[in-house]
Design a protein around this motif. Sequence first.
Motif, PDB file in Angstrom:
ATOM      1  N   VAL A  89       7.874   7.575   3.337  1.00  0.00           N
ATOM      2  CA  VAL A  89       8.248   7.156   4.691  1.00  0.00           C
ATOM      3  C   VAL A  89       7.754   8.176   5.705  1.00  0.00           C
ATOM      4  O   VAL A  89       7.234   7.842   6.776  1.00  0.00           O
ATOM      5  N   VAL A 149      13.227  -0.157   4.377  1.00  0.00           N
ATOM      6  CA  VAL A 149      12.590   0.321   5.580  1.00  0.00           C
ATOM      7  C   VAL A 149      11.094  -0.005   5.601  1.00  0.00           C
ATOM      8  O   VAL A 149      10.503  -0.181   6.660  1.00  0.00           O
ATOM      9  N   MET A 180       8.663  -1.205   8.658  1.00  0.00           N
ATOM     10  CA  MET A 180       7.607  -0.306   9.121  1.00  0.00           C
ATOM     11  C   MET A 180       6.241  -0.964   9.049  1.00  0.00           C
ATOM     12  O   MET A 180       5.444  -0.917   9.988  1.00  0.00           O
ATOM     13  N   SER A 228      13.030   3.275  11.133  1.00  0.00           N
ATOM     14  CA  SER A 228      12.898   4.152   9.974  1.00  0.00           C
ATOM     15  C   SER A 228      13.721   5.422  10.165  1.00  0.00           C
ATOM     16  O   SER A 228      14.382   5.877   9.229  1.00  0.00           O
TER      17      SER A 228
END
Lengths: 161, 340, 105, 588
Positions: A66, B132, B136, B155
Amino acid sequence: MILGLFCFLSLLTIMSALSVILSRNPVYSVLSLILCFFSIAGHYILLSAPFLAVVHIIVYAGAIMVLFLFVIMLMMRTSDVGLTSWVKRIGSFFVVGVLGVTIVALMQRGTLVLPRYLASVEGSVSSLGRVLFGQYAIPFELSTILFLSAVVGVVMLGKKS
Amino acid sequence: MLDLFFIIQKLILVSAVLAITLVIAMYTTYAERKLAAFFQDRVGPNRAGPFGILQPLADGLKFMFKEAFIPANANKFLFVLGPSISMIAACMACGVIPWGSSLMIMGHEVPLQIADLNVGVLYLFGVVSLGVYGIMIGGWASNNKYALLSTIRASSQMISYEIAMGIALIALTLSTGTLSLKEIVSLQHGGHWNVWVQPLGFIIFIICAFAETNRMPFDLPECETELVGGYHTEYSGMQLGFYLFAEYINMFVSSTVMAALYFGGFNFPFLNSLGLSHNLVTLLGVGVFFAKIFALMFFFIWIRWTIPRFRYDQLMRLGWKVLMPLAIFNMLVTAVLILL
Amino acid sequence: MTWTQVIPAEWYLILGTALFGIGLIGVLIRRNVVIVLMSIELMLNAINLILVSSSAYHANLSAQVFVFFIMMVAAVEVSVGLAIFTVIYRRKESTDIDALNELKG
Amino acid sequence: MTSFLILAFPLFGFLLLNVFGCFFSKRVSGFLASASVLASFAVSVLMLRDVFLAGAIRVPLFTWFQVGQTNVSFALLLDSLSLLMCLMITGVGFLIHVYSIGYMHEEEGFTRYFSHLNLFIFFMLFLVLSDSFLGMFVGWEGVGLCSYLLIGFWFQTAAFGQAAKKAFLMNRVGDLGFILGILAMIMAFGSTQFSVVFSGASQLPIGSGIITVIALLLFVGATGKSAQIPLFTWLPDAMAGPTPVSALIHAATMVTAGVYMVARSHVFYMSSPIASTVVLCVGVSTALLGAIIATRQSDIKKILAYSTMSQLGLMVSALGLGAYSAALFHMLTHAFFKALLFLAAGSVIHALHGEQNVFKMGGLRKSLPFTFGVFLIGALALAGFPPFSGFFSKDMILLAALDHSPLVFGLLVLVSILTAYYVCRLVVLVFMGTSRSDKTAHESSWIMQIPLGILAIFAAASGFLHLPEALHPEFIVVTLLAIGLMIAWCYRRFSQVQTSDEKTGIVFRKFYIDEIYNGLIVRPILLLARFFWTIFEPVILELPATILGKSVMFSGRRLKQIQNGHIGFYLLVMTAAIAVILVQLLWI
């Protein structure tokens, strides 16, 4: 079936890893890497380390990637800068090829003593926890200090001075 | 033969769970509209079928037949991938939920759970953290700055609240001593619900669940007043449907998880004193479980129409400066109590 | 019949070596700092994979603990690395690793 | 442990003055320094009875260090010899301290001067009291250091600093001999403690090699400290220091350390005829040389310095003759009258505001009657005029020489005659005739006169401390007659001299010994240094280094191209290196 599963996962791992380094688009690289991590997690499960597999997913897919995606999305307004010069590229492939062949050859020479077909160990959470908090308690505590310093360092770096 | 029976059994279970999940998600939209109308003293949808009961079907049909428009500058592959990941990640969590104890069918004991992982809680946590990506990827692929901003918000928010949620879960597992969901549920047999043991943990968990599902009051990623339509600004048709659907599935799954972790799952008081057969008790347990889930979902909806939206910095402050210290405190207290 | 009785240990070693080699090539041929960091992650995971496999074949959990530590270090490394990268990016407006060539003789 | 206090008082005084000196007025620091020496003197006097009863007292203090089997401990040895030295040092030292209060009262580094003086007393007492050669060596070095510090007291004047350095370096040469002697001693006897060493030495046959070596090496040390040939040239230069320092260190005490040391280790010399002969030869020639040079000097302190050297030669001759008590007796009387002469000379210099040239004095007996009186007593004692102290001590030495050989006796008589001559010359030039100075002299303060008076009493009377068994009337008569004639002749010769007409001549030039040393030792060393400086270092050492450095810099300039700052390149090279290592691993 087990053999097939291993081959499938290995193929997936290798292909996605190649995709990581060969994609022109960094976002594809990230997604390929996530896929690669999932296949590695699959390997972990099949090697009877389910705890590590899940932690692997949480840490890598859940947090690290992420972060990568975040940075890429925020930073990469321009297109990717691409690869190095073809001389370096060929040199790199050559060098890494030599390395790989040498390592495999070393394995074949029996320099590395490997056990074959041994009984597996149960990587359950409790047994792993016993090792982690028994034998490796002090390194574990030290790693928390590493984390703390990393947090402080990142906050300091991230601040716009 | 055993393998075949096993595979058939699991296939049926998976299909059933998926179907139930989707249907419940569908009807949650209906419930939400009806309840919103109730809160706001309106009638709500009442045209399609009696009491508007066919309204979700109509909506679904509309989504399917509308053109799925893909913007010219968008990355087409990722644009399609985003909602799919959202949907898949939302559905994956159902795999480890113990819906009921077990049914005896033809002499075989059939557990009403797709997979009893010994690291079930961690699995849930991992799956939640994957949610997430859908947002995204979709948001970034839209090539729209509002979508991108919303993506970043989403996020950051999800990662931040995951930490507090994880620490709350650690406290829970400390008190139960296992990571298997089935065992956690069984340990709450006879009214010994974890919510009595971990009240603070439950409060933290439910707040984090609101944040993770991007529900009010934490729906900053799709904050219409600031970001047009949030991360799905550019979406239309069934792809938008997937996103919206995923949100409701997430809501359902969160409620399920909370019901299982904190409210005893399929256990209900006087379970064994009714004198019923095993299968009947199991079915009754499933019913009780769903009752708990619906109650929690009602709570979700209730909050949505009651509490206004946070500002983004308030949201972050709540996550890092209030919930995380509280969660750590909760964990420490739990650990000390167990040690004593 | 367990998993380790079917697959020889060398296969995992070769898989790990291949993964490591791919990561190494990535580090060598890519100029994008982020991709280089990702390639490093790939190399770390190759090591992790080998460690987990040897843990299974040697029936020793210590290797898994090491994997745990490597994951920790990887997380730290990525967070610090990316933070440094963002700082550099703010200054240089470039993701090119060869743009960072000011430390030279 | 009372004897420990002899050492403790001066050390305490030194520490007090050094650390808190800045808080004291001149009066207080002078008083403190003098009091510490007086206290030490008092303790010495108290110890007299004990030593007289017990013969010798050994007071162990502490273990210094232990190497293998050799255990070096510090202990004090109080016997008649060391106590005699103690009394002399502290007694004369105290008087000179008192005198210094008056003499130095205008000086800048007053406290520094007194602290160094105290330190000197401490080290000198250490030297004479320690019961081993190693302990003696510590004191030996300590007094050398204090001598250096005090000669260079006016270090702002470059020449004085040079004199201090010269004294220090000359003493180093002697010290080297001393420490080699100590090492030889440790090799031979495994200890440096007097009792062990001497009992070991007395068991060896007479004339054995090791004893001779030790004795000669120790004597090298003695020549350095006691200004014997060939290491004497520092002593005249040491007159650069303040006059009380010259009186205390370079006349009465420190220079007698060599005599003390030889006397202390007489066991060696008695069992080594060769060493004794060497000592005798050196002593006689030093006595003669000093006396000859002293006859032609014009600086009052230089005359006294050469006289000191000559008298030290006389003592060393006595040591060589085996007349140890005679040597020590002369050392004692010499301490009194030479200190007296120096202090009186200092008084003259003080009166004339620093004038030291005797040809610019003259006629001072009217303006400085007291100084003239005490100076005359000292001079007569030095000349050996009966019944002053010098007569008896010299008499003993001459008698011993007569026993030994007529040649030595003749030479020593010649020395005595020369001594009488230069003493008379000095007295006449300074005090008789008419004044050649443009300054008006006046008598110095009482604080300087009292020590002079006390010393004059001792210089006159100390000869009676040790009367010979049989007086020789013919000796007395001959001496009286000879000195009387000398005085008369000198009076006629020098009383009306106006200026120095003796600026030339080999004697005035001190036989060119400084120049010879310069040419033989200093110049070649300087030439060698110049060779190393100008040729050896640039060509043999620096050139290869320069070539090496240049080549490294050249290759560095080429190699730094590799360090191009590209991480990718570095990584590639690193990986290639690992690959090479692995391939090599595969082959082997």
